[in-house]
Each structure stands twice: as structure tokens, then as C-alpha cells.
Design a protein around this motif. Structure first.
Motif, PDB file in Angstrom:
ATOM      1  N   VAL A  12       0.858  -1.184   0.000  1.00 26.21           N
ATOM      2  CA  VAL A  12       0.000   0.000   0.000  1.00 26.21           C
ATOM      3  C   VAL A  12       0.895   1.235   0.000  1.00 26.21           C
ATOM      4  O   VAL A  12       2.092   1.161   0.308  1.00 26.21           O
ATOM      5  CB  VAL A  12      -0.942   0.040   1.227  1.00 26.21           C
ATOM      6  N   LYS A  13       0.320   2.344  -0.351  1.00 26.29           N
ATOM      7  CA  LYS A  13       1.068   3.590  -0.405  1.00 26.29           C
ATOM      8  C   LYS A  13       0.783   4.413   0.837  1.00 26.29           C
ATOM      9  O   LYS A  13      -0.341   4.864   1.055  1.00 26.29           O
ATOM     10  CB  LYS A  13       0.693   4.380  -1.661  1.00 26.29           C
ATOM     11  N   GLY A  14       1.791   4.584   1.684  1.00 20.57           N
ATOM     12  CA  GLY A  14       1.645   5.399   2.871  1.00 20.57           C
ATOM     13  C   GLY A  14       1.189   4.618   4.086  1.00 20.57           C
ATOM     14  O   GLY A  14       0.468   3.617   3.979  1.00 20.57           O
ATOM     15  N   VAL A  15       1.604   5.069   5.249  1.00 19.76           N
ATOM     16  CA  VAL A  15       1.218   4.458   6.523  1.00 19.76           C
ATOM     17  C   VAL A  15      -0.265   4.715   6.775  1.00 19.76           C
ATOM     18  O   VAL A  15      -0.707   5.871   6.740  1.00 19.76           O
ATOM     19  CB  VAL A  15       2.061   5.026   7.671  1.00 19.76           C
ATOM     20  N   PRO A  16      -1.080   3.682   7.009  1.00 20.54           N
ATOM     21  CA  PRO A  16      -2.511   3.891   7.274  1.00 20.54           C
ATOM     22  C   PRO A  16      -2.723   4.773   8.497  1.00 20.54           C
ATOM     23  O   PRO A  16      -2.121   4.553   9.550  1.00 20.54           O
ATOM     24  CB  PRO A  16      -3.042   2.480   7.518  1.00 20.54           C
ATOM     25  N   GLN A  17      -3.573   5.767   8.329  1.00 19.83           N
ATOM     26  CA  GLN A  17      -3.864   6.682   9.431  1.00 19.83           C
ATOM     27  C   GLN A  17      -5.111   6.268  10.210  1.00 19.83           C
ATOM     28  O   GLN A  17      -5.350   6.776  11.305  1.00 19.83           O
ATOM     29  CB  GLN A  17      -4.038   8.102   8.892  1.00 19.83           C
ATOM     30  N   LYS A  18      -5.916   5.392   9.616  1.00 20.79           N
ATOM     31  CA  LYS A  18      -7.126   4.917  10.270  1.00 20.79           C
ATOM     32  C   LYS A  18      -7.084   3.400  10.364  1.00 20.79           C
ATOM     33  O   LYS A  18      -6.409   2.733   9.585  1.00 20.79           O
ATOM     34  CB  LYS A  18      -8.366   5.362   9.488  1.00 20.79           C
ATOM     35  N   GLY A  19      -7.826   2.875  11.317  1.00 26.45           N
ATOM     36  CA  GLY A  19      -7.845   1.428  11.507  1.00 26.45           C
ATOM     37  C   GLY A  19      -6.975   1.025  12.680  1.00 26.45           C
ATOM     38  O   GLY A  19      -6.119   1.795  13.145  1.00 26.45           O
ATOM     39  N   ASP A  20      -7.202  -0.172  13.176  1.00 22.73           N
ATOM     40  CA  ASP A  20      -6.472  -0.685  14.338  1.00 22.73           C
ATOM     41  C   ASP A  20      -5.310  -1.549  13.866  1.00 22.73           C
ATOM     42  O   ASP A  20      -5.493  -2.734  13.539  1.00 22.73           O
ATOM     43  CB  ASP A  20      -7.406  -1.484  15.242  1.00 22.73           C
ATOM     44  N   TYR A  21      -4.125  -0.948  13.831  1.00 21.50           N
ATOM     45  CA  TYR A  21      -2.930  -1.634  13.345  1.00 21.50           C
ATOM     46  C   TYR A  21      -1.806  -1.577  14.367  1.00 21.50           C
ATOM     47  O   TYR A  21      -1.695  -0.630  15.160  1.00 21.50           O
ATOM     48  CB  TYR A  21      -2.432  -0.994  12.048  1.00 21.50           C
ATOM     49  N   SER A  22      -0.973  -2.601  14.292  1.00 22.25           N
ATOM     50  CA  SER A  22       0.328  -2.572  14.957  1.00 22.25           C
ATOM     51  C   SER A  22       1.373  -2.397  13.864  1.00 22.25           C
ATOM     52  O   SER A  22       1.369  -3.122  12.869  1.00 22.25           O
ATOM     53  CB  SER A  22       0.580  -3.873  15.723  1.00 22.25           C
ATOM     54  N   PHE A  23       2.265  -1.428  14.045  1.00 25.21           N
ATOM     55  CA  PHE A  23       3.293  -1.143  13.046  1.00 25.21           C
ATOM     56  C   PHE A  23       4.646  -1.657  13.530  1.00 25.21           C
ATOM     57  O   PHE A  23       4.935  -1.642  14.731  1.00 25.21           O
ATOM     58  CB  PHE A  23       3.394   0.360  12.789  1.00 25.21           C
ATOM     59  N   GLU A  24       5.463  -2.115  12.565  1.00 26.57           N
ATOM     60  CA  GLU A  24       6.800  -2.573  12.911  1.00 26.57           C
ATOM     61  C   GLU A  24       7.733  -2.331  11.725  1.00 26.57           C
ATOM     62  O   GLU A  24       7.264  -2.173  10.588  1.00 26.57           O
ATOM     63  CB  GLU A  24       6.788  -4.057  13.285  1.00 26.57           C
ATOM     64  N   PRO A  25       9.034  -2.285  11.946  1.00 26.83           N
ATOM     65  CA  PRO A  25       9.969  -2.100  10.831  1.00 26.83           C
ATOM     66  C   PRO A  25       9.891  -3.259   9.855  1.00 26.83           C
ATOM     67  O   PRO A  25       9.610  -4.397  10.237  1.00 26.83           O
ATOM     68  CB  PRO A  25      11.338  -2.047  11.527  1.00 26.83           C
ATOM     69  N   LYS A  26      10.142  -2.969   8.579  1.00 25.03           N
ATOM     70  CA  LYS A  26      10.194  -4.009   7.550  1.00 25.03           C
ATOM     71  C   LYS A  26      11.655  -4.371   7.326  1.00 25.03           C
ATOM     72  O   LYS A  26      12.432  -3.581   6.809  1.00 25.03           O
ATOM     73  CB  LYS A  26       9.549  -3.540   6.247  1.00 25.03           C
ATOM     74  N   TRP A  27      12.006  -5.592   7.709  1.00 24.40           N
ATOM     75  CA  TRP A  27      13.389  -6.038   7.644  1.00 24.40           C
ATOM     76  C   TRP A  27      13.744  -6.490   6.235  1.00 24.40           C
ATOM     77  O   TRP A  27      12.896  -6.981   5.501  1.00 24.40           O
ATOM     78  CB  TRP A  27      13.616  -7.169   8.647  1.00 24.40           C
ATOM     79  N   ASP A  28      14.998  -6.336   5.867  1.00 22.60           N
ATOM     80  CA  ASP A  28      15.457  -6.704   4.529  1.00 22.60           C
ATOM     81  C   ASP A  28      16.356  -7.931   4.647  1.00 22.60           C
ATOM     82  O   ASP A  28      17.576  -7.828   4.743  1.00 22.60           O
ATOM     83  CB  ASP A  28      16.215  -5.540   3.890  1.00 22.60           C
ATOM     84  N   GLY A  29      15.721  -9.105   4.668  1.00 21.78           N
ATOM     85  CA  GLY A  29      16.478 -10.340   4.818  1.00 21.78           C
ATOM     86  C   GLY A  29      15.724 -11.503   4.210  1.00 21.78           C
ATOM     87  O   GLY A  29      14.988 -11.344   3.241  1.00 21.78           O
ATOM     88  N   PHE A  30      15.919 -12.698   4.773  1.00 21.51           N
ATOM     89  CA  PHE A  30      15.191 -13.892   4.361  1.00 21.51           C
ATOM     90  C   PHE A  30      14.065 -14.137   5.355  1.00 21.51           C
ATOM     91  O   PHE A  30      14.315 -14.287   6.555  1.00 21.51           O
ATOM     92  CB  PHE A  30      16.090 -15.132   4.356  1.00 21.51           C
TER      93      PHE A  30
END
Length: 368
Positions: A12-30
Motif C-alpha cells: 500500500v502507499k503510505g502508513v494507514p492513518q485509520k484502523g487498528d494496526y500494529s506497526f513494525e519495521p520491515k526487515w530486509d532479509g530472508f
């Protein structure tokens, strides 16, 4: 016990401003699922293939740091210290770990050791957590993994979209490539795109299905001109575009690297389209259009066994609008798993409203 398919994400484009979400970093690995039952430890990839033998140092860390019976979803990564004294994720170095020789695996395990960061809980002790909402999974995982300082880690989270946006901006300098958003009430759904991913660029994992030679290529010095790319839809490999911007040295390397995959067109998924070489039906490769009359669009077919991550700007119908940029090989992906559902779908908008200025009721020039 494996196999278990990990939960997936939709771009998706952009961090959702509405809704019940938990956010976390997106790691670049396997992507990696960890299964531990006492002294038995299994690591499996996104496509359920075994990773255990390639990361002996991670297996040892899991036995030392994690609970005796647990199943976790997370990411394997390699971080190296830069000249500035800061650690940064290095995906290319991580890829070197997938090697058939045990001696090389052991050497790299010592020279460039990997770590594991956990971000979801599937089972703990005798209990499965798959049907529980993420709030419960996260709470149980936090309690079970308290105090980890590496090589195993627990990812950080926030419910504040503003903090997630700050992470999106700040963490890129450490090699992370965006932010993930998980619905707080959702269960863990295998192979379902339940999560959201917000990346710094539009990327897609595509199948390399063929190549065209460069206009300066000769039998003595063959050079690759462009890679033909595909995505699966309804079980069939469809043509989605090309990747073509390479140095002369890279063109020579790629054409040599791809020779073992060359196959007869009759054995290729696109062989059935040979009759359309001048008709240009939708998504058929190697066909003429009014823009390409007179050009040689023949291509060398390749067995569709390799996956490539590309960067692209936007779609036109079901193809990339412009040439996609080669980013990196993704040997950890199965070609059949590369479909259109991974692509970001722009919000549709009526062009007539743009042309008429209907969104500017004041009738001004739109700069107010």
C-alpha cells in the motif's frame, strides 16, 4: 512441525492513518519460520524450503536463547559495520550464505554471522496461536522473549502512525526498506495477504522468462539487451514487461549466467503464442505493435526458474508502463509464487475530473 506457509503482505502507499494496526519495521532479509522442540531446530523459508544447514550459528543461538518449544515467524539478516561505525543490513552478503559446500557455510557463519528477528508467534509449548488475534500473539511473544539482546531479537512495534512514519524515514539509513502494518484483531492466516507493507519504492518479484540480445551483440562477444519478465495469473505465466538498463560488463555476465536456462520455445510457457508474432494480443511477448514495426522482437526463451526483484514506477493495464530496473536476484522465491496480487493497486480516479477542474470548486488554478 513444518511445512507451514507464512502470512503474506499487500503493498500500500503510505502508513494507514485509520484502523487498528500494529506497526513494525520491515526487515530486509530472508523470511524464516523457526521451529524448536528441545534440541530439534528447523528453519524454513518463505516457500517452506529448509534453511537450517545454511545458518548453524542461528541454530545455536535459538537453542541458547529461545523457549524450549516454540514456533516463530521472523527474518534472517546479516548486519555489517560500515566505515562510519554504524551497523547496516546487507542483503547481498546474506545471499552468499546459501551455498552447497559445508566448509564455506561454516566459514561464512564465522565471518558474516546472521541474526534472527522475531515478529510473530505461531505456537508456544502445547498451544497453537494461529487463531488468536495479533494482540494476544504479540503479548505472549513479548513475555516469552523478554531480554533478547542478539543474535536473536524481538522486533519493536508501535500503534502510533506518526511514530511509524518516523521509522519509515529514519530506518532506511540502516538498510531497512519500509514499515509493516498488522491488523490487531486478525488471526495468523497462512499464505494470505493479511498484512500491509509500506516500502520506499514500488518493487515486484518477477519471473525471468527470456532475453533479447543487445544490438551490438556478436557471436564472438554476446551481450544481453533486455530481460523478459513475467507474473503468474490463473496458473499461467503472463508477460509483464522488460528490464534493460545494464553496463556492457553486466550484459556479458548476465548472458553467460543465463545460458543453462535456455530451452526450446516448444518447451516454454509462451510457446503457444508463436502464431501471434505479428498480431500483438494482450500480454504476449515478442509481438509487434504500431510503435515497434520493423524492430526485431524475437527472444531467447528461458526455463522460468529464476526470480528477480525489480523496481518500477507504475502499471499500464497489466504491464509495467516503463522499463523496470533490475534490483537483485531473489533465489529464495519460488517462481510460481510471483503473481499480480503483490503489486500495489493505485486508487482509481476519474480523468475527466482532472481535466475539468471539478475538484477545485473555487475555479482557481489549483495552487491555493
Amino acid at each position: 512441525m513444518p511445512p507451514v506457509q507464512p502470512m503474506l503482505a499487500k503493498a500500500v502507499k503510505g502508513v494507514p492513518q485509520k484502523g487498528d494496526y500494529s506497526f513494525e519495521p520491515k526487515w530486509d532479509g530472508f523470511r524464516c519460520l523457526v521451529f524448536r522442540d528441545g534440541d530439534e531446530v528447523e528453519l524454513t523459508s518463505r516457500n517452506t524450503k529448509p534453511l537450517t544447514r545454511y545458518f548453524p550459528e542461528v541454530v545455536a543461538a535459538i537453542k541458547e536463547q529461545l523457549p524450549e518449544r516454540i514456533v516463530l515467524d521472523g527474518e534472517l539478516f546479516v548486519a555489517l559495520r560500515s566505515s562510519s561505525g554504524r551497523d547496516r543490513l546487507e542483503f547481498e552478503v546474506l545471499q552468499e550464505r546459501i551455498h552447497p559446500a559445508k566448509s564455506r557455510v561454516d566459514m561464512l557463519a564465522e565471518k558474516t554471522p546472521a541474526g534472527f528477528v522475531a515478529f510473530d508467534l505461531l505456537a508456544l509449548g502445547d498451544e497453537s496461536y494461529l487463531e488468536r488475534p495479533f494482540t494476544e500473539r504479540r503479548a505472549a511473544m513479548t513475555e516469552a522473549l523478554t531480554g533478547l539482546t542478539g543474535p536473536c531479537f524481538l522486533t519493536r512495534t508501535t500503534r502510533d502512525p506518526a511514530e511509524a512514519e518516523q521509522w519509515f524515514a529514519d530506518f532506511e539509513g540502516a538498510g531497512l526498506d519500509g514499515v509493516m502494518a498488522k491488523p490487531l484483531a486478525a488471526p495468523y492466516e497462512q499464505n494470505a495477504r493479511t498484512m500491509l507493507k509500506i516500502k520506499h519504492e514500488r518493487t515486484a518479484d518477477v519471473v525471468v522468462a527470456g532475453y533479447r540480445e543487445h544490438k551490438t551483440s556478436t557471436p564472438e562477444s554476446p551481450l544481453l539487451g533486455s530481460l523478459l519478465l513475467g507474473l503468474y495469473a490463473d496458473g499461467e505465466l503472463q508477460h509483464i514487461g522488460v528490464s534493460a538498463s545494464f553496463t556492457a560488463a553486466r550484459r556479458a555476465e548476465l548472458i553467460e549466467e543465463l545460458q543453462p536456462l535456455v530451452c526450446p520455445i516448444e518447451d516454454h510457457p509462451w510457446g503457444k503464442w508463436q502464431e501471434f508474432l505479428t498480431a500483438n494480443p494482450e500480454r504476449v511477448p515478442g509481438t509487434q505493435s504500431r510503435w515497434s514495426q520493423g524492430k526485431d522482437l524475437s527472444f531467447v526463451p528461458l526455463r522460468p526458474e529464476r526470480v528477480l526483484e525489480v523496481k518500477y514506477d507504475h502499471m499500464e493495464g497489466r504491464r509495467f508502463r516503463h522499463t523496470a530496473q533490475f534490483k537483485r536476484w531473489r533465489d529464495d522465491r519460488d517462481p510460481e509464487s510471483c503473481g499480480y496480487e503483490q503489486l500495489e493497486e493505485p486508487v482509481s480516479y476519474d480523468l475527466a475530473r482532472v481535466l475539468s477542474g471539478a475538484d477545485n470548486p473555487a475555479g482557481g488554478d489549483g495552487d491555493d
